[in-house]
Scaffold this motif. Structure first.
Motif, PDB file in Angstrom:
ATOM      1  N   TYR A 124      -4.458  -7.870   4.453  1.00 41.17           N
ATOM      2  CA  TYR A 124      -4.452  -7.359   5.410  1.00 41.17           C
ATOM      3  C   TYR A 124      -3.986  -8.287   6.521  1.00 41.17           C
ATOM      4  O   TYR A 124      -4.245  -8.616   7.126  1.00 41.17           O
ATOM      5  CB  TYR A 124      -5.337  -5.609   5.695  1.00 41.17           C
TER       6      TYR A 124
ATOM      7  N   SER B 207      -6.263   0.819  -1.985  1.00 44.26           N
ATOM      8  CA  SER B 207      -6.152   0.316  -0.525  1.00 44.26           C
ATOM      9  C   SER B 207      -7.764   1.505   0.519  1.00 44.26           C
ATOM     10  O   SER B 207      -8.838   1.211   1.295  1.00 44.26           O
ATOM     11  CB  SER B 207      -5.527   0.215   0.192  1.00 44.26           C
TER      12      SER B 207
ATOM     13  N   CYS C 233       1.020  -1.481  -0.229  1.00 47.56           N
ATOM     14  CA  CYS C 233       0.087   0.377  -0.203  1.00 47.56           C
ATOM     15  C   CYS C 233       0.885   1.489  -0.114  1.00 47.56           C
ATOM     16  O   CYS C 233       0.452   2.109   0.318  1.00 47.56           O
ATOM     17  CB  CYS C 233      -0.707   0.292   0.967  1.00 47.56           C
TER      18      CYS C 233
ATOM     19  N   GLY D 205      -5.285  -4.336  -2.029  1.00 47.71           N
ATOM     20  CA  GLY D 205      -3.915  -2.989  -2.197  1.00 47.71           C
ATOM     21  C   GLY D 205      -3.051  -3.310  -2.812  1.00 47.71           C
ATOM     22  O   GLY D 205      -1.849  -3.971  -2.981  1.00 47.71           O
TER      23      GLY D 205
END
Lengths: 434, 165
Positions: free
Chosen positions: B67, A187, A178, A193
Protein backbone atom coordinates in the motif's frame (compact mmCIF):
# COMPACT_ATOMS: atom_id res chain seq x y z
CA UNK A 1 -19.14 21.58 -1.64
CA UNK A 2 -18.93 21.85 -5.39
CA UNK A 3 -15.78 22.80 -7.21
CA UNK A 4 -17.30 23.81 -10.53
CA UNK A 5 -20.40 25.73 -11.52
CA UNK A 6 -23.27 23.41 -12.50
CA UNK A 7 -24.56 23.58 -16.08
CA UNK A 8 -28.20 24.35 -16.96
CA UNK A 9 -28.02 21.42 -19.38
CA UNK A 10 -27.68 18.91 -16.54
CA UNK A 11 -30.38 16.45 -15.47
CA UNK A 12 -29.95 16.59 -11.72
CA UNK A 13 -31.21 13.33 -10.24
CA UNK A 14 -28.48 11.97 -7.98
CA UNK A 15 -26.85 15.37 -7.62
CA UNK A 16 -30.16 17.13 -6.89
CA UNK A 17 -29.18 17.96 -3.31
CA UNK A 18 -25.55 18.92 -4.00
CA UNK A 19 -26.16 22.67 -3.83
CA UNK A 20 -28.51 22.75 -0.84
CA UNK A 21 -27.18 24.32 2.35
CA UNK A 22 -25.78 21.63 4.69
CA UNK A 23 -26.40 19.06 1.97
CA UNK A 24 -24.56 16.37 3.94
CA UNK A 25 -26.83 16.62 7.00
CA UNK A 26 -29.61 14.12 7.59
CA UNK A 27 -32.10 16.94 8.16
CA UNK A 28 -31.48 18.31 4.69
CA UNK A 29 -31.79 14.82 3.34
CA UNK A 30 -35.06 14.09 5.13
CA UNK A 31 -36.55 17.38 3.96
CA UNK A 32 -35.74 16.50 0.35
CA UNK A 33 -37.11 13.01 -0.37
CA UNK A 34 -34.64 11.33 2.00
CA UNK A 35 -35.46 7.77 3.10
CA UNK A 36 -38.72 7.77 1.10
CA UNK A 37 -37.28 4.98 -1.04
CA UNK A 38 -36.26 2.85 1.93
CA UNK A 39 -39.78 3.07 3.39
CA UNK A 40 -41.14 2.05 0.01
CA UNK A 41 -38.62 -0.79 -0.37
CA UNK A 42 -39.45 -2.39 2.97
CA UNK A 43 -43.00 -2.81 1.73
CA UNK A 44 -41.70 -4.61 -1.36
CA UNK A 45 -40.64 -8.21 -1.90
CA UNK A 46 -36.92 -8.63 -2.73
CA UNK A 47 -37.81 -9.85 -6.20
CA UNK A 48 -39.88 -6.71 -6.80
CA UNK A 49 -36.93 -4.47 -5.83
CA UNK A 50 -34.66 -6.36 -8.21
CA UNK A 51 -37.32 -6.09 -10.93
CA UNK A 52 -37.32 -2.31 -10.53
CA UNK A 53 -33.55 -2.28 -10.93
CA UNK A 54 -33.82 -4.47 -14.02
CA UNK A 55 -36.48 -2.16 -15.44
CA UNK A 56 -34.23 0.84 -14.76
CA UNK A 57 -31.43 -0.55 -16.98
CA UNK A 58 -29.00 0.74 -14.38
CA UNK A 59 -25.50 -0.37 -15.28
CA UNK A 60 -22.57 -0.33 -12.87
CA UNK A 61 -20.96 3.08 -12.70
CA UNK A 62 -17.55 1.82 -11.58
CA UNK A 63 -16.27 0.83 -14.98
CA UNK A 64 -17.56 -2.51 -16.20
CA UNK A 65 -21.15 -1.34 -16.82
CA UNK A 66 -22.68 -4.62 -15.67
CA UNK A 67 -26.47 -4.49 -15.19
CA UNK A 68 -27.05 -3.89 -11.47
CA UNK A 69 -30.38 -5.73 -11.25
CA UNK A 70 -28.78 -8.83 -12.69
CA UNK A 71 -25.84 -8.56 -10.30
CA UNK A 72 -28.19 -8.41 -7.32
CA UNK A 73 -30.24 -11.33 -8.64
CA UNK A 74 -27.15 -13.59 -8.53
CA UNK A 75 -26.87 -13.25 -4.75
CA UNK A 76 -28.36 -16.30 -3.05
CA UNK A 77 -30.98 -15.31 -0.46
CA UNK A 78 -32.13 -17.09 2.68
CA UNK A 79 -29.03 -19.23 2.93
CA UNK A 80 -28.90 -18.89 6.70
CA UNK A 81 -25.34 -17.57 6.31
CA UNK A 82 -24.33 -13.96 6.84
CA UNK A 83 -24.24 -11.78 3.76
CA UNK A 84 -22.70 -8.37 3.13
CA UNK A 85 -23.20 -5.12 1.26
CA UNK A 86 -19.95 -3.56 0.09
CA UNK A 87 -19.62 -0.14 -1.45
CA UNK A 88 -16.61 0.37 -3.67
CA UNK A 89 -15.51 3.93 -2.92
CA UNK A 90 -11.91 3.23 -3.84
CA UNK A 91 -12.25 5.67 -6.74
CA UNK A 92 -8.82 5.54 -8.36
CA UNK A 93 -9.36 5.36 -12.10
CA UNK A 94 -7.46 8.31 -13.54
CA UNK A 95 -9.84 11.05 -14.82
CA UNK A 96 -12.57 10.08 -12.30
CA UNK A 97 -13.66 12.27 -9.40
CA UNK A 98 -17.38 11.69 -8.81
CA UNK A 99 -17.59 9.27 -5.87
CA UNK A 100 -15.83 11.89 -3.79
CA UNK A 101 -18.61 14.40 -4.59
CA UNK A 102 -21.34 11.89 -3.77
CA UNK A 103 -19.78 11.25 -0.36
CA UNK A 104 -19.05 14.90 0.37
CA UNK A 105 -22.40 16.26 -0.70
CA UNK A 106 -24.94 13.52 -0.20
CA UNK A 107 -23.69 10.78 2.12
CA UNK A 108 -27.19 9.82 3.28
CA UNK A 109 -28.19 8.96 -0.28
CA UNK A 110 -25.39 6.39 -0.39
CA UNK A 111 -26.39 5.02 3.02
CA UNK A 112 -30.00 4.69 1.86
CA UNK A 113 -28.85 2.83 -1.26
CA UNK A 114 -26.86 0.41 0.88
CA UNK A 115 -29.83 -0.07 3.21
CA UNK A 116 -32.07 -0.96 0.27
CA UNK A 117 -29.44 -3.45 -0.91
CA UNK A 118 -29.23 -4.83 2.62
CA UNK A 119 -32.99 -5.20 2.91
CA UNK A 120 -33.17 -6.94 -0.48
CA UNK A 121 -30.85 -9.78 0.54
CA UNK A 122 -31.57 -9.48 4.29
CA UNK A 123 -27.95 -8.69 5.02
CA UNK A 124 -27.09 -7.23 8.40
CA UNK A 125 -23.69 -5.65 7.71
CA UNK A 126 -22.23 -3.27 5.19
CA UNK A 127 -18.82 -1.72 4.57
CA UNK A 128 -17.90 1.35 2.59
CA UNK A 129 -14.39 0.76 1.28
CA UNK A 130 -12.97 4.27 0.79
CA UNK A 131 -9.53 5.03 -0.61
CA UNK A 132 -7.15 6.19 2.10
CA UNK A 133 -6.49 9.55 0.47
CA UNK A 134 -10.16 10.43 1.05
CA UNK A 135 -9.76 10.87 4.81
CA UNK A 136 -12.13 13.82 5.08
CA UNK A 137 -14.65 11.98 2.98
CA UNK A 138 -14.33 9.05 5.40
CA UNK A 139 -15.02 11.47 8.25
CA UNK A 140 -18.06 12.85 6.43
CA UNK A 141 -19.38 9.32 5.89
CA UNK A 142 -18.78 8.48 9.56
CA UNK A 143 -20.70 11.55 10.71
CA UNK A 144 -23.51 10.61 8.33
CA UNK A 145 -23.54 7.02 9.60
CA UNK A 146 -23.74 8.29 13.20
CA UNK A 147 -26.71 10.51 12.27
CA UNK A 148 -28.46 7.61 10.58
CA UNK A 149 -28.00 5.49 13.73
CA UNK A 150 -29.45 8.30 15.87
CA UNK A 151 -32.56 8.50 13.70
CA UNK A 152 -33.15 4.75 13.60
CA UNK A 153 -32.20 4.15 9.97
CA UNK A 154 -29.21 2.05 10.97
CA UNK A 155 -28.69 -0.36 13.86
CA UNK A 156 -31.16 -2.65 15.54
CA UNK A 157 -34.72 -2.92 14.27
CA UNK A 158 -34.45 -0.53 11.32
CA UNK A 159 -37.72 1.47 11.06
CA UNK A 160 -39.48 -1.06 13.28
CA UNK A 161 -39.05 -3.92 10.82
CA UNK A 162 -37.19 -6.20 13.20
CA UNK A 163 -34.28 -6.19 10.76
CA UNK A 164 -30.82 -5.07 11.90
CA UNK A 165 -28.26 -3.35 9.70
CA UNK A 166 -24.84 -2.07 10.75
CA UNK A 167 -22.68 0.05 8.48
CA UNK A 168 -18.95 0.81 8.74
CA UNK A 169 -16.29 2.65 6.78
CA UNK A 170 -13.08 0.87 5.86
CA UNK A 171 -10.04 2.86 4.80
CA UNK A 172 -7.79 1.70 2.01
CA UNK A 173 -4.16 2.81 1.99
CA UNK A 174 -3.25 3.53 -1.61
CA UNK A 175 -3.63 0.84 -4.27
CA UNK A 176 -5.48 1.24 -7.58
CA UNK A 177 -5.85 -2.52 -7.83
CA UNK A 178 -8.20 -2.50 -4.82
CA UNK A 179 -10.85 -1.01 -7.10
CA UNK A 180 -11.02 -4.45 -8.73
CA UNK A 181 -13.81 -6.05 -6.77
CA UNK A 182 -12.09 -9.26 -5.67
CA UNK A 183 -8.86 -7.42 -4.83
CA UNK A 184 -10.99 -5.06 -2.76
CA UNK A 185 -12.37 -8.04 -0.87
CA UNK A 186 -8.86 -9.35 -0.18
CA UNK A 187 -7.86 -5.91 1.04
CA UNK A 188 -10.96 -5.76 3.26
CA UNK A 189 -9.70 -8.95 4.90
CA UNK A 190 -6.41 -7.26 5.77
CA UNK A 191 -4.30 -8.76 3.01
CA UNK A 192 -2.44 -7.50 -0.03
CA UNK A 193 -4.99 -6.43 -2.62
CA UNK A 194 -4.47 -9.12 -5.22
CA UNK A 195 -7.43 -10.35 -7.26
CA UNK A 196 -9.16 -13.68 -6.67
CA UNK A 197 -9.88 -16.37 -9.20
CA UNK A 198 -13.44 -16.08 -10.54
CA UNK A 199 -15.73 -17.99 -10.25
CA UNK A 200 -16.89 -18.03 -7.55
CA UNK A 201 -18.08 -14.46 -8.05
CA UNK A 202 -18.53 -12.10 -5.09
CA UNK A 203 -22.31 -12.55 -5.33
CA UNK A 204 -21.84 -16.11 -4.06
CA UNK A 205 -18.53 -15.97 -2.17
CA UNK A 206 -17.54 -12.36 -1.63
CA UNK A 207 -16.71 -10.62 1.62
CA UNK A 208 -15.52 -13.15 4.17
CA UNK A 209 -16.46 -15.88 1.67
CA UNK A 210 -20.14 -15.02 2.05
CA UNK A 211 -22.83 -13.84 -0.41
CA UNK A 212 -22.17 -10.18 -1.20
CA UNK A 213 -23.62 -7.27 -3.11
CA UNK A 214 -20.66 -5.17 -4.22
CA UNK A 215 -21.30 -1.97 -6.17
CA UNK A 216 -19.71 1.35 -6.96
CA UNK A 217 -20.58 4.44 -4.90
CA UNK A 218 -22.53 6.05 -7.74
CA UNK A 219 -24.43 2.84 -8.49
CA UNK A 220 -25.58 2.49 -4.87
CA UNK A 221 -26.34 6.21 -4.65
CA UNK A 222 -28.66 5.80 -7.64
CA UNK A 223 -30.71 2.99 -6.10
CA UNK A 224 -32.93 5.23 -3.90
CA UNK A 225 -33.82 7.38 -6.93
CA UNK A 226 -34.87 4.32 -8.90
CA UNK A 227 -37.03 2.92 -6.12
CA UNK A 228 -38.61 6.32 -5.56
CA UNK A 229 -39.41 7.18 -9.17
CA UNK A 230 -39.81 3.65 -10.52
CA UNK A 231 -37.44 1.73 -12.75
CA UNK A 232 -39.24 2.49 -16.01
CA UNK A 233 -39.27 6.26 -15.45
CA UNK A 234 -35.59 6.23 -14.54
CA UNK A 235 -34.73 4.16 -17.62
CA UNK A 236 -36.61 6.61 -19.84
CA UNK A 237 -34.12 9.34 -18.96
CA UNK A 238 -31.39 7.47 -20.83
CA UNK A 239 -31.32 5.29 -23.91
CA UNK A 240 -32.39 1.63 -24.30
CA UNK A 241 -30.22 -0.68 -22.13
CA UNK A 242 -28.46 2.42 -20.77
CA UNK A 243 -30.87 3.79 -18.23
CA UNK A 244 -30.81 7.08 -16.41
CA UNK A 245 -28.11 9.62 -15.78
CA UNK A 246 -24.51 9.49 -14.66
CA UNK A 247 -21.93 11.86 -13.30
CA UNK A 248 -19.57 12.68 -16.12
CA UNK A 249 -16.18 13.94 -14.97
CA UNK A 250 -14.70 16.17 -17.63
CA UNK A 251 -11.06 17.15 -17.43
CA UNK A 252 -8.41 18.49 -19.79
CA UNK A 253 -8.48 21.26 -22.35
CA UNK A 254 -12.01 22.63 -22.07
CA UNK A 255 -13.08 26.01 -20.75
CA UNK A 256 -15.26 24.62 -17.98
CA UNK A 257 -14.00 21.26 -16.77
CA UNK A 258 -16.17 19.77 -14.07
CA UNK A 259 -18.46 16.99 -12.92
CA UNK A 260 -21.86 17.17 -14.61
CA UNK A 261 -24.87 14.87 -14.29
CA UNK A 262 -26.17 14.05 -17.74
CA UNK A 263 -28.44 11.42 -19.22
CA UNK A 264 -26.80 8.43 -20.85
CA UNK A 265 -26.73 8.98 -24.58
CA UNK A 266 -25.85 12.68 -24.22
CA UNK A 267 -23.74 13.63 -27.27
CA UNK A 268 -20.02 13.88 -26.54
CA UNK A 269 -19.55 16.95 -28.76
CA UNK A 270 -22.41 18.75 -26.99
CA UNK A 271 -20.76 17.94 -23.69
CA UNK A 272 -17.53 19.52 -24.88
CA UNK A 273 -19.03 22.52 -26.67
CA UNK A 274 -22.18 23.38 -24.73
CA UNK A 275 -21.76 21.99 -21.21
CA UNK A 276 -18.02 22.64 -20.92
CA UNK A 277 -17.91 25.87 -22.90
CA UNK A 278 -15.82 24.53 -25.76
CA UNK A 279 -12.09 24.07 -26.16
CA UNK A 280 -9.72 26.17 -24.09
CA UNK A 281 -7.88 28.95 -25.96
CA UNK A 282 -9.91 28.13 -29.08
CA UNK A 283 -7.64 25.22 -29.85
CA UNK A 284 -8.78 22.35 -32.04
CA UNK A 285 -9.89 19.07 -30.54
CA UNK A 286 -7.36 16.30 -31.06
CA UNK A 287 -8.67 13.37 -29.03
CA UNK A 288 -10.87 12.26 -26.14
CA UNK A 289 -10.33 9.50 -23.61
CA UNK A 290 -13.98 8.75 -22.85
CA UNK A 291 -14.07 6.47 -19.79
CA UNK A 292 -11.08 6.83 -17.53
CA UNK A 293 -7.46 6.15 -18.52
CA UNK A 294 -8.25 2.48 -19.24
CA UNK A 295 -10.46 3.49 -22.17
CA UNK A 296 -8.85 3.54 -25.62
CA UNK A 297 -8.45 7.06 -26.99
CA UNK A 298 -10.84 8.39 -29.63
CA UNK A 299 -9.55 10.67 -32.39
CA UNK A 300 -11.45 13.93 -32.93
CA UNK A 301 -13.26 12.55 -35.95
CA UNK A 302 -14.50 9.59 -33.86
CA UNK A 303 -16.04 11.83 -31.21
CA UNK A 304 -19.42 12.48 -32.78
CA UNK A 305 -21.08 9.82 -30.63
CA UNK A 306 -23.61 9.60 -27.82
CA UNK A 307 -22.19 8.91 -24.36
CA UNK A 308 -23.66 5.56 -23.39
CA UNK A 309 -22.06 2.19 -22.79
CA UNK A 310 -23.12 0.63 -26.10
CA UNK A 311 -22.34 3.59 -28.38
CA UNK A 312 -18.87 4.04 -26.92
CA UNK A 313 -18.26 0.28 -27.17
CA UNK A 314 -19.29 0.47 -30.82
CA UNK A 315 -16.60 3.12 -31.29
CA UNK A 316 -14.15 0.51 -29.85
CA UNK A 317 -13.62 2.28 -26.57
CA UNK A 318 -15.53 2.17 -23.31
CA UNK A 319 -17.73 4.34 -21.10
CA UNK A 320 -15.91 2.94 -18.08
CA UNK A 321 -15.99 5.12 -14.99
CA UNK A 322 -17.33 8.27 -16.66
CA UNK A 323 -13.99 10.09 -16.63
CA UNK A 324 -13.71 12.06 -19.86
CA UNK A 325 -10.36 13.61 -20.74
CA UNK A 326 -10.46 16.13 -23.57
CA UNK A 327 -7.17 16.76 -25.40
CA UNK A 328 -6.36 19.64 -27.74
CA UNK A 329 -4.20 19.81 -30.84
CA UNK A 330 -1.04 20.67 -28.88
CA UNK A 331 -1.15 17.52 -26.75
CA UNK A 332 1.90 15.28 -26.96
CA UNK A 333 0.29 11.85 -27.32
CA UNK A 334 3.56 10.00 -26.73
CA UNK A 335 3.89 11.78 -23.38
CA UNK A 336 0.30 10.91 -22.46
CA UNK A 337 0.86 7.27 -23.48
CA UNK A 338 4.00 7.12 -21.35
CA UNK A 339 2.33 8.66 -18.31
CA UNK A 340 -0.56 6.21 -18.70
CA UNK A 341 1.67 3.16 -18.78
CA UNK A 342 3.80 4.46 -15.90
CA UNK A 343 0.62 4.46 -13.86
CA UNK A 344 -0.31 0.88 -14.72
CA UNK A 345 3.23 -0.37 -14.15
CA UNK A 346 3.18 1.29 -10.73
CA UNK A 347 -0.22 -0.14 -9.87
CA UNK A 348 0.14 -3.69 -11.25
CA UNK A 349 -0.15 -5.91 -8.20
CA UNK A 350 2.53 -8.23 -9.54
CA UNK A 351 0.40 -11.33 -9.13
CA UNK A 352 0.37 -12.48 -12.76
CA UNK A 353 3.28 -12.38 -15.16
CA UNK A 354 1.72 -10.90 -18.34
CA UNK A 355 0.62 -7.82 -16.40
CA UNK A 356 3.65 -7.42 -14.16
CA UNK A 357 6.18 -7.91 -16.96
CA UNK A 358 4.05 -6.42 -19.73
CA UNK A 359 3.45 -3.11 -18.00
CA UNK A 360 7.10 -2.92 -16.91
CA UNK A 361 8.45 -3.53 -20.40
CA UNK A 362 5.96 -1.16 -21.98
CA UNK A 363 7.09 1.48 -19.54
CA UNK A 364 10.76 0.83 -20.33
CA UNK A 365 10.30 0.94 -24.09
CA UNK A 366 8.06 4.00 -23.99
CA UNK A 367 10.45 5.81 -21.64
CA UNK A 368 13.37 5.11 -23.97
CA UNK A 369 11.27 6.26 -26.90
CA UNK A 370 10.08 9.41 -25.19
CA UNK A 371 13.58 10.30 -24.00
CA UNK A 372 14.97 10.25 -27.52
CA UNK A 373 16.56 6.80 -27.62
CA UNK A 374 13.78 5.17 -29.60
CA UNK A 375 14.41 2.69 -32.40
CA UNK A 376 12.18 2.28 -35.42
CA UNK A 377 11.30 -1.24 -34.31
CA UNK A 378 10.00 0.11 -30.98
CA UNK A 379 6.68 1.26 -32.41
CA UNK A 380 5.73 -2.25 -33.45
CA UNK A 381 7.27 -3.67 -30.31
CA UNK A 382 4.99 -1.49 -28.16
CA UNK A 383 1.95 -2.59 -30.13
CA UNK A 384 3.02 -6.24 -29.97
CA UNK A 385 3.66 -6.16 -26.23
CA UNK A 386 0.27 -4.56 -25.62
CA UNK A 387 -1.57 -6.98 -27.86
CA UNK A 388 0.10 -9.94 -26.19
CA UNK A 389 -1.16 -8.82 -22.79
CA UNK A 390 -4.77 -8.47 -23.91
CA UNK A 391 -6.97 -11.19 -22.47
CA UNK A 392 -4.03 -12.99 -20.88
CA UNK A 393 -3.99 -11.43 -17.45
CA UNK A 394 -5.57 -12.57 -14.21
CA UNK A 395 -7.74 -9.48 -13.82
CA UNK A 396 -8.77 -6.52 -15.92
CA UNK A 397 -5.78 -4.34 -14.97
CA UNK A 398 -3.68 -5.92 -17.71
CA UNK A 399 -6.30 -5.14 -20.32
CA UNK A 400 -6.74 -1.68 -18.84
CA UNK A 401 -3.05 -1.05 -19.49
CA UNK A 402 -2.84 -2.75 -22.88
CA UNK A 403 -5.99 -1.36 -24.52
CA UNK A 404 -5.15 2.34 -24.29
CA UNK A 405 -1.49 1.73 -25.17
CA UNK A 406 -2.41 -0.21 -28.31
CA UNK A 407 -4.86 2.56 -29.26
CA UNK A 408 -2.30 5.36 -28.76
CA UNK A 409 0.10 3.60 -31.12
CA UNK A 410 -2.52 2.62 -33.70
CA UNK A 411 -4.21 6.03 -33.84
CA UNK A 412 -1.25 8.36 -33.40
CA UNK A 413 1.48 6.38 -35.13
CA UNK A 414 2.53 9.52 -36.99
CA UNK A 415 3.40 11.20 -33.70
CA UNK A 416 5.48 8.23 -32.63
CA UNK A 417 7.30 8.36 -35.96
CA UNK A 418 7.86 12.11 -35.60
CA UNK A 419 9.51 11.43 -32.24
CA UNK A 420 11.80 8.96 -33.93
CA UNK A 421 12.82 11.47 -36.61
CA UNK A 422 13.42 14.19 -34.04
CA UNK A 423 15.57 11.96 -31.88
CA UNK A 424 17.65 10.58 -34.75
CA UNK A 425 18.22 14.11 -36.10
CA UNK A 426 19.32 15.29 -32.67
CA UNK A 427 22.00 12.63 -32.29
CA UNK A 428 25.39 13.39 -33.79
CA UNK A 429 26.40 10.62 -36.23
CA UNK A 430 29.59 9.75 -34.36
CA UNK A 431 27.69 9.60 -31.06
CA UNK A 432 25.14 7.33 -32.64
CA UNK A 433 27.96 4.86 -33.40
CA UNK A 434 29.14 4.98 -29.81
CA UNK B 1 2.60 1.32 22.70
CA UNK B 2 0.34 4.08 23.89
CA UNK B 3 -1.72 6.20 21.55
CA UNK B 4 -3.98 9.20 21.98
CA UNK B 5 -7.45 8.52 23.44
CA UNK B 6 -9.04 9.37 20.07
CA UNK B 7 -6.89 6.81 18.29
CA UNK B 8 -7.51 4.19 20.99
CA UNK B 9 -11.23 4.78 20.53
CA UNK B 10 -10.87 4.33 16.78
CA UNK B 11 -8.89 1.11 17.27
CA UNK B 12 -11.52 -0.25 19.65
CA UNK B 13 -14.22 0.50 17.07
CA UNK B 14 -12.20 -1.04 14.24
CA UNK B 15 -11.67 -4.27 16.16
CA UNK B 16 -15.43 -4.70 16.60
CA UNK B 17 -16.36 -3.64 13.05
CA UNK B 18 -15.60 -6.98 11.44
CA UNK B 19 -17.19 -10.39 11.88
CA UNK B 20 -15.92 -12.53 14.78
CA UNK B 21 -12.46 -13.94 14.08
CA UNK B 22 -11.87 -11.46 11.24
CA UNK B 23 -9.84 -8.87 13.16
CA UNK B 24 -7.10 -9.13 10.54
CA UNK B 25 -9.35 -6.81 8.51
CA UNK B 26 -8.38 -3.97 10.83
CA UNK B 27 -4.66 -4.21 10.00
CA UNK B 28 -4.48 -1.75 7.09
CA UNK B 29 -6.74 0.97 8.53
CA UNK B 30 -4.99 0.69 11.92
CA UNK B 31 -1.58 1.12 10.32
CA UNK B 32 -2.72 4.18 8.38
CA UNK B 33 -4.46 5.87 11.31
CA UNK B 34 -1.50 5.14 13.58
CA UNK B 35 0.98 6.41 10.99
CA UNK B 36 -0.86 9.72 10.96
CA UNK B 37 -0.25 10.03 14.68
CA UNK B 38 3.30 8.74 15.06
CA UNK B 39 4.66 9.78 11.66
CA UNK B 40 5.60 6.45 10.12
CA UNK B 41 5.18 2.69 10.39
CA UNK B 42 7.86 1.66 12.89
CA UNK B 43 8.78 -1.92 13.73
CA UNK B 44 7.25 -1.32 17.14
CA UNK B 45 3.98 -0.33 15.47
CA UNK B 46 4.06 -3.45 13.28
CA UNK B 47 4.33 -5.63 16.36
CA UNK B 48 1.67 -3.68 18.22
CA UNK B 49 -0.84 -3.92 15.37
CA UNK B 50 -0.05 -7.62 14.92
CA UNK B 51 -0.67 -8.22 18.60
CA UNK B 52 -3.94 -6.27 18.68
CA UNK B 53 -5.31 -7.94 15.54
CA UNK B 54 -4.17 -11.42 16.51
CA UNK B 55 -1.93 -11.94 13.49
CA UNK B 56 1.82 -12.45 13.11
CA UNK B 57 4.14 -9.46 12.55
CA UNK B 58 4.96 -11.03 9.17
CA UNK B 59 1.29 -10.77 8.13
CA UNK B 60 1.46 -7.06 8.95
CA UNK B 61 4.84 -6.65 7.24
CA UNK B 62 3.61 -8.11 3.98
CA UNK B 63 0.90 -5.49 3.49
CA UNK B 64 3.15 -2.50 4.17
CA UNK B 65 5.07 -2.80 0.92
CA UNK B 66 1.85 -3.16 -1.01
CA UNK B 67 0.00 0.00 0.00
CA UNK B 68 1.59 3.20 -1.25
CA UNK B 69 0.37 5.36 1.64
CA UNK B 70 2.19 3.31 4.29
CA UNK B 71 5.72 4.55 4.91
CA UNK B 72 8.48 2.96 6.95
CA UNK B 73 10.42 6.20 7.19
CA UNK B 74 9.09 9.42 8.74
CA UNK B 75 7.43 11.87 6.36
CA UNK B 76 7.48 15.61 6.85
CA UNK B 77 4.96 17.21 9.18
CA UNK B 78 3.22 18.25 5.97
CA UNK B 79 3.22 15.67 3.20
CA UNK B 80 2.83 17.48 -0.11
CA UNK B 81 1.53 15.20 -2.86
CA UNK B 82 1.53 16.43 -6.44
CA UNK B 83 -0.53 14.49 -8.98
CA UNK B 84 1.03 14.07 -12.41
CA UNK B 85 -1.42 11.54 -13.83
CA UNK B 86 -2.92 12.35 -17.22
CA UNK B 87 -5.73 14.75 -16.25
CA UNK B 88 -3.23 16.79 -14.26
CA UNK B 89 -0.35 16.20 -16.70
CA UNK B 90 -2.08 17.84 -19.65
CA UNK B 91 -2.83 21.02 -17.69
CA UNK B 92 0.58 21.45 -16.07
CA UNK B 93 0.85 18.82 -13.33
CA UNK B 94 4.33 17.69 -14.35
CA UNK B 95 5.52 21.27 -14.54
CA UNK B 96 4.08 21.87 -11.08
CA UNK B 97 5.86 18.81 -9.71
CA UNK B 98 9.17 20.01 -11.19
CA UNK B 99 8.57 23.42 -9.66
CA UNK B 100 7.81 21.81 -6.29
CA UNK B 101 11.00 19.75 -6.34
CA UNK B 102 13.14 22.76 -7.27
CA UNK B 103 11.47 25.10 -4.77
CA UNK B 104 11.69 22.66 -1.90
CA UNK B 105 15.11 21.37 -2.92
CA UNK B 106 14.06 17.76 -2.45
CA UNK B 107 13.13 14.86 -4.69
CA UNK B 108 10.38 12.30 -4.68
CA UNK B 109 9.59 10.90 -1.19
CA UNK B 110 12.26 13.07 0.40
CA UNK B 111 11.92 15.33 3.43
CA UNK B 112 13.25 18.86 3.94
CA UNK B 113 16.14 18.96 6.46
CA UNK B 114 13.93 20.65 9.05
CA UNK B 115 11.43 17.78 8.79
CA UNK B 116 8.61 20.17 7.95
CA UNK B 117 7.75 19.17 4.40
CA UNK B 118 7.97 15.98 2.38
CA UNK B 119 7.21 15.69 -1.32
CA UNK B 120 5.70 12.89 -3.34
CA UNK B 121 4.71 12.55 -6.98
CA UNK B 122 1.46 10.63 -6.78
CA UNK B 123 -1.02 8.88 -9.01
CA UNK B 124 -4.55 10.11 -9.59
CA UNK B 125 -6.02 11.49 -6.35
CA UNK B 126 -9.58 12.07 -7.59
CA UNK B 127 -9.52 15.77 -8.41
CA UNK B 128 -9.26 15.45 -12.20
CA UNK B 129 -11.90 18.00 -13.15
CA UNK B 130 -10.19 20.61 -11.01
CA UNK B 131 -6.63 19.89 -12.10
CA UNK B 132 -3.80 20.37 -11.49
CA UNK B 133 -4.32 19.22 -7.95
CA UNK B 134 -2.20 18.61 -4.90
CA UNK B 135 -2.87 17.23 -1.45
CA UNK B 136 -1.26 18.56 1.70
CA UNK B 137 -1.77 15.74 4.16
CA UNK B 138 -5.47 15.07 3.50
CA UNK B 139 -6.43 18.54 2.20
CA UNK B 140 -7.17 18.90 -1.48
CA UNK B 141 -6.05 22.01 -3.35
CA UNK B 142 -7.48 22.49 -6.83
CA UNK B 143 -6.38 24.47 -9.90
CA UNK B 144 -2.94 24.92 -8.36
CA UNK B 145 -0.58 27.29 -10.17
CA UNK B 146 3.11 27.82 -9.34
CA UNK B 147 2.15 31.01 -7.52
CA UNK B 148 -0.55 29.29 -5.48
CA UNK B 149 1.90 26.51 -4.65
CA UNK B 150 4.46 29.02 -3.40
CA UNK B 151 1.82 30.70 -1.23
CA UNK B 152 0.83 27.37 0.30
CA UNK B 153 4.44 26.45 1.05
CA UNK B 154 5.00 29.87 2.60
CA UNK B 155 1.96 29.31 4.82
CA UNK B 156 3.35 25.94 5.91
CA UNK B 157 6.65 27.59 6.82
CA UNK B 158 5.01 30.54 8.59
CA UNK B 159 2.78 28.23 10.56
CA UNK B 160 -0.31 29.99 9.18
CA UNK B 161 -1.59 27.01 7.20
CA UNK B 162 -4.97 25.79 8.45
CA UNK B 163 -5.80 22.14 7.93
CA UNK B 164 -9.42 21.41 7.06
CA UNK B 165 -10.01 19.14 10.04
Amino acid sequence: MRYNVPSPLETRIISQRFDLPNSASIDTYLANDGYVALRKAIGMAPEAIIDELRASSLRGRGGAGFPTGMKWSFVPRNTGRPSYIICNSDESEPCTCKDRLLMENDPQQLIEGMLIAGWTIQSSKGYIFIRGEYRYQIEIMERAIAEAYERGYLGKNVLGTGWDFDLYTHSGAGAYECGEETALLESLEGKRGVPRLKPPFPAVAGAFQSPTILNNTETLSTVPVIIRMGGADYAALGTPKNGGTRLMCVSGHVNKPGVYELPLGFPLMRLINDVCGGMRNRKKLKAVIPGGSSAPVLKAEECDIPLDFDSIAKAKSMAGSGGILVLDEDTDMVAVALRTIKFYAHESCGWCIPCREGTTWLKKVLTRFHDGGGRSSDIDLIAELANNMLGRTFCALGDAAAMPTAAFVAKFRDEFEAYLKRSSAAVEPELAVV
Amino acid sequence: MTFSPALEERFAKLLTSYPPGRQRSAVVPMLLYAQDEIGHVSQELVEEVACRCGVTPLQVDEVIGYYSMLHRKPLGKYHVQVCTNISCQVVGGEDLYGHAARTLGIGNKQVTPDGLISLEEVECMGACSWAPAIQINYDFHHFVTRERFDQLIQALRDGTYQETA
